[in-house]
Structure formats: C-alpha cells, structure tokens
Design a protein around this motif. Structure first.
Motif, short mmCIF file in Angstrom:
data_model
loop_
_atom_site.label_atom_id
_atom_site.label_comp_id
_atom_site.label_asym_id
_atom_site.label_seq_id
_atom_site.Cartn_x
_atom_site.Cartn_y
_atom_site.Cartn_z
N CYS A 10 0.85 -1.23 0.07
CA CYS A 10 0.04 -0.07 -0.06
C CYS A 10 0.79 1.24 -0.15
N CYS A 16 -9.24 3.50 -2.18
CA CYS A 16 -10.37 2.57 -1.33
C CYS A 16 -11.00 3.26 -0.34
N CYS A 53 -7.53 0.02 -6.65
CA CYS A 53 -5.99 0.21 -6.23
C CYS A 53 -5.02 0.18 -7.18
FE1 F3S Z 1 -3.33 1.59 -0.25
FE2 F3S Z 1 -4.32 0.92 -2.44
FE3 F3S Z 1 -6.04 1.83 -0.71
S1 F3S Z 1 -2.44 1.88 -2.22
S2 F3S Z 1 -4.80 3.64 0.20
S3 F3S Z 1 -4.85 0.26 -0.59
S4 F3S Z 1 -6.11 2.13 -2.83
#
Ligand code: F3S
Length: 63
Positions: A10, A16, A53
């Motif tokens: 992440c 998200c 994502c």
């Molecule tokens: Fe992380 Fe992906 Fe959410 S990079 S903040 S899990 S959109």
C-alpha cells in the motif's frame, strides 16, 4: 467476506477510502486502517476498491 490489505504494498493512494469509506480509513502516521470482515452491504464497494487500487494491495478472500 474477509479481506487483507498488503500494507507493505500500500502506497496510500486512497482510492479505497473514496470508494468504501466505511471499510477503509487513512490515519496520518498510522497509515491505512481497515475492517477485515467486510459486511455484506459493503461487498460491491470493496470489490470496486480492490479493482481501483493502483498497486493491487487489497486481497479479497472467500465470501
Ligand atoms: Fe493503499 Fe491501494 Fe488503498 S495503495 S490506500 S490500498 S487504494
């Protein structure tokens, strides 16, 4: 459905958080917090979040 976010992957893109704010929250220094057991009424939003994502950090488990 259970989900796991790979927090090593992440990068805080927050797609998200926009798509499923009841499941994903960004908290400053702590980074991404989320609810691993997704309520049924959030499933579609979480699927969209996983697809959105940019680094595919959201892993969907069994329903
Ligand atoms: Fe992380 Fe992906 Fe959410 S990079 S903040 S899990 S959109």
């Amino acid at each position: 459905m259970q989900i796991v976010v790979d927090l090593t992957r992440c990068q805080g893109y927050a797609q998200c958080v926009f798509l499923a704010p009841e499941v994903f929250q960004l908290h400053g220094q702590e980074g991404l917090l989320y609810t691993p057991a997704v309520p049924d009424d959030q499933l579609e939003r979480v699927r969209q979040a996983a697809a959105a994502c940019p680094v595919q950090a959201i892993l969907l488990g069994k329903e």
